[in-house]
Design a protein around this motif. Structure first.
Motif, PDB file in Angstrom:
ATOM      1  N   UNK A 201      46.348   5.647  42.063  1.00 47.29           N
ATOM      2  CA  UNK A 201      45.054   5.816  41.399  1.00 47.29           C
ATOM      3  C   UNK A 201      44.986   4.846  40.221  1.00 47.29           C
ATOM      4  N   UNK A 202      43.773   4.456  39.861  1.00 50.66           N
ATOM      5  CA  UNK A 202      43.634   3.552  38.714  1.00 50.66           C
ATOM      6  C   UNK A 202      44.167   4.237  37.464  1.00 50.66           C
ATOM      7  N   UNK A 203      44.044   5.570  37.419  1.00 55.77           N
ATOM      8  CA  UNK A 203      44.561   6.307  36.261  1.00 55.77           C
ATOM      9  C   UNK A 203      46.056   6.105  36.084  1.00 55.77           C
ATOM     10  N   UNK A 204      46.808   6.237  37.165  1.00 52.64           N
ATOM     11  CA  UNK A 204      48.264   6.127  37.003  1.00 52.64           C
ATOM     12  C   UNK A 204      48.668   4.684  36.734  1.00 52.64           C
ATOM     13  N   UNK A 205      47.968   3.750  37.356  1.00 52.84           N
ATOM     14  CA  UNK A 205      48.262   2.339  37.087  1.00 52.84           C
ATOM     15  C   UNK A 205      47.984   2.017  35.612  1.00 52.84           C
ATOM     16  N   UNK A 206      46.856   2.500  35.116  1.00 51.26           N
ATOM     17  CA  UNK A 206      46.516   2.229  33.718  1.00 51.26           C
ATOM     18  C   UNK A 206      47.493   2.895  32.750  1.00 51.26           C
ATOM     19  N   UNK A 207      47.935   4.096  33.102  1.00 49.73           N
ATOM     20  CA  UNK A 207      48.914   4.772  32.231  1.00 49.73           C
ATOM     21  C   UNK A 207      50.198   3.960  32.142  1.00 49.73           C
TER      22      UNK A 207
END
Lengths: 159, 159
Positions: free
Chosen positions: A142-148
């Protein structure tokens, strides 16, 4: 029967390391911090990945770990086997060769039907794990986990 | 990580019981004898198969075990799960929710890509085991092993 928890740690660390820029490394201590893992035990897991040729350990003041190959060239199966080994899940003890009416050695040149289906199922398991690479995990995250992961890596004063 | 040896015993006993004539049973002691297994431990394995509805235990002087369903209707997966349970091989500890940049609960409504591929591989393993029945094992067995089982069963004064 459970896979050791080091399998989960190793896969997540492989994924995290795929976010480094060329030339960067990440220390075992930092990876333990990111995932809330016991540093000493994670360090053993990472050493197993180095031994298997999946990670490189860079020594020195800017040292740490990085992927030893492109993420496209490291499969989930390789990481699982680096931690768990390659022993079959099903250990055939050849009980057909025991007792009052045993199969002879020459009867047993091939696995019996029971061992054969158990091995076939294990091949299906391994084949699925072989079809996915670290790059696939990264591209499907997910973009969320990549961004984190990226945000945290950028925030580090040193790694 | 290995499957318990009771899985091998249970599969072989299921195969052996498929050679009984209608109305016949076979005692735990006789099965332990045929495969050279520790009787007390085999007895526990057989009780697990009864609990799972795969074997029937018949009490009384002519008592013993028999398949609870036709061999075509008992899969290898059912026998494996009766002994091993249905827990996943891979236990996801959600380590992505730990550390300084944790995923939130709402990020984690679905398994991450790592857990997803591990579960997909387990499905492939279980699907293979589900596709084979006791009847398949019996029909693919060598004539040698079928004859050994039948000959020994016929030779028993009581079972």
């Amino acid at each position: 029967m459970f896979l050791p928890e080091g399998v989960e740690w190793a896969l997540h660390c492989g994924w995290l390391l795929s976010h480094l820029e060329p030339g960067e490394t990440l220390s075992s201590r930092r990876m333990a911090e990111f995932y809330g893992l016991p540093p000493a035990y994670l360090s053993k897991v990472l050493k197993s990945l180095v031994r298997a040729g999946l990670l490189e350990a860079v020594t020195g003041p800017r040292g740490g770990f990085r992927l030893a190959r492109a993420p496209e060239e490291i499969t989930v199966l390789e990481i699982v086997e680096a931690i768990e080994g390659r022993s079959p899940l099903f250990r055939c003890m050849e009980i057909r060769q025991r007792g009052p009416a045993p199969a002879t050695k020459s009867d047993c040149l091939r696995p019996c039907g029971i061992a054969a289906v158990m091995y076939q199922a294990e091949s299906a398991w391994r084949n699925t794990l072989r079809e996915t690479t670290i790059a696939d995990l990264a591209s499907h995250a997910s973009s969320g986990s990549t961004n984190r992961a990226r945000g945290w890596l950028r925030s580090l004063p040193e790694r």
